[in-house]
Write a protein that holds these residues in place. Structure first.
Motif, PDB file in Angstrom:
ATOM      1  N   TYR A  31      -8.256   5.757   0.227  1.00 26.20           N
ATOM      2  CA  TYR A  31      -7.024   5.296   0.844  1.00 26.20           C
ATOM      3  C   TYR A  31      -6.267   6.398   1.575  1.00 26.20           C
ATOM      4  O   TYR A  31      -6.085   7.496   1.049  1.00 26.20           O
ATOM      5  CB  TYR A  31      -6.080   4.707  -0.204  1.00 26.20           C
ATOM      6  N   ASN A  32      -5.826   6.083   2.783  1.00 24.71           N
ATOM      7  CA  ASN A  32      -4.770   6.857   3.409  1.00 24.71           C
ATOM      8  C   ASN A  32      -3.462   6.434   2.738  1.00 24.71           C
ATOM      9  O   ASN A  32      -3.268   5.243   2.464  1.00 24.71           O
ATOM     10  CB  ASN A  32      -4.702   6.567   4.904  1.00 24.71           C
ATOM     11  N   ALA A  49       2.610  11.155   5.538  1.00 23.93           N
ATOM     12  CA  ALA A  49       1.331  10.528   5.210  1.00 23.93           C
ATOM     13  C   ALA A  49       0.302  11.595   4.912  1.00 23.93           C
ATOM     14  O   ALA A  49       0.381  12.719   5.431  1.00 23.93           O
ATOM     15  CB  ALA A  49       0.851   9.630   6.352  1.00 23.93           C
ATOM     16  N   ALA A  96       2.929   3.508   0.418  1.00 25.32           N
ATOM     17  CA  ALA A  96       2.055   2.548   1.066  1.00 25.32           C
ATOM     18  C   ALA A  96       0.634   3.095   1.103  1.00 25.32           C
ATOM     19  O   ALA A  96       0.431   4.316   1.071  1.00 25.32           O
ATOM     20  CB  ALA A  96       2.550   2.231   2.468  1.00 25.32           C
ATOM     21  N   ALA A  97      -0.327   2.178   1.209  1.00 24.87           N
ATOM     22  CA  ALA A  97      -1.738   2.588   1.222  1.00 24.87           C
ATOM     23  C   ALA A  97      -2.537   1.673   2.135  1.00 24.87           C
ATOM     24  O   ALA A  97      -2.177   0.510   2.361  1.00 24.87           O
ATOM     25  CB  ALA A  97      -2.302   2.532  -0.197  1.00 24.87           C
ATOM     26  N   ARG A  98      -3.610   2.211   2.649  1.00 27.41           N
ATOM     27  CA  ARG A  98      -4.601   1.414   3.364  1.00 27.41           C
ATOM     28  C   ARG A  98      -5.923   2.155   3.278  1.00 27.41           C
ATOM     29  O   ARG A  98      -5.959   3.385   3.164  1.00 27.41           O
ATOM     30  CB  ARG A  98      -4.209   1.153   4.810  1.00 27.41           C
ATOM     31  N   GLN A 112       4.194   1.263  10.041  1.00 27.48           N
ATOM     32  CA  GLN A 112       4.217   0.279   8.960  1.00 27.48           C
ATOM     33  C   GLN A 112       3.074  -0.720   9.063  1.00 27.48           C
ATOM     34  O   GLN A 112       2.446  -1.064   8.062  1.00 27.48           O
ATOM     35  CB  GLN A 112       5.540  -0.488   8.974  1.00 27.48           C
ATOM     36  N   GLU A 114       0.193  -0.472  10.015  1.00 26.96           N
ATOM     37  CA  GLU A 114      -1.140   0.025   9.698  1.00 26.96           C
ATOM     38  C   GLU A 114      -1.415   0.024   8.202  1.00 26.96           C
ATOM     39  O   GLU A 114      -2.553   0.194   7.783  1.00 26.96           O
ATOM     40  CB  GLU A 114      -1.315   1.438  10.245  1.00 26.96           C
ATOM     41  N   TYR A 115      -0.380  -0.139   7.389  1.00 30.39           N
ATOM     42  CA  TYR A 115      -0.541  -0.126   5.949  1.00 30.39           C
ATOM     43  C   TYR A 115      -0.503  -1.560   5.401  1.00 30.39           C
ATOM     44  O   TYR A 115       0.347  -2.352   5.798  1.00 30.39           O
ATOM     45  CB  TYR A 115       0.563   0.709   5.290  1.00 30.39           C
ATOM     46  N   TRP A 118       1.833  -2.076  -0.398  1.00 29.45           N
ATOM     47  CA  TRP A 118       3.160  -1.471  -0.502  1.00 29.45           C
ATOM     48  C   TRP A 118       3.664  -1.485  -1.937  1.00 29.45           C
ATOM     49  O   TRP A 118       3.436  -2.450  -2.680  1.00 29.45           O
ATOM     50  CB  TRP A 118       4.160  -2.231   0.378  1.00 29.45           C
TER      51      TRP A 118
END
Length: 128
Positions: A31-32, A49, A96-98, A112, A114-115, A118
């Motif tokens: 995760y980013n 980030a 936040a993560a993605r 926001q 892109e994630y 939350w």
């Protein structure tokens, strides 16, 4: 993926604070991770980030040199160290993560939209 932020509180200008965000579910190391904040009456804004591999970080101009984002994959946790806090840092802070982008692994998302995961937010209040 569930994210749980903590560490907020009431501090004085010039003080330091460290926020934590623990993730559960998914594969944390892919995760980013980002921190955003929302001050009263304002839109949510990007703060910092860190890339999925910890190899790079990115900061908003307003916090660069004062805040530090880091991650501990063994603890599924991302941190935000905040130093020399100012009253205008007062806000609810969200983690936040993605998942990383497979075709652009070097990229650090910073908006926001892109994630997709939350946390619930933790309130930081800085008094003058």
């Amino acid at each position: 993926v569930q994210l749980q932020a903590s560490g907020g509180g009431l501090v004085q200008a010039g003080d330091s604070l460290r926020l934590s965000c623990v993730a559960s579910g998914g594969t944390f190391s892919t995760y980013n991770l980002g921190w955003f904040r929302q001050a009263p009456g304002n839109a949510r804004e990007f703060v910092a980030a860190v890339r999925w591999d910890g190899g790079n970080t990115f900061y908003a101009d307003s916090v660069a040199g004062r805040f530090s984002i880091s991650r501990d994959n063994a603890k599924n946790t991302v941190y935000l160290g905040m130093y020399s806090l100012r009253p205008d840092d007062t806000a609810i802070y969200f983690c936040a993560a993605r998942t990383s982008y497979p075709n652009i692994p070097w990229y650090i998302p910073r908006t926001q939209r892109e994630y997709n995961y939350w946390g619930q937010g933790t309130l930081v209040t800085v008094s003058s």
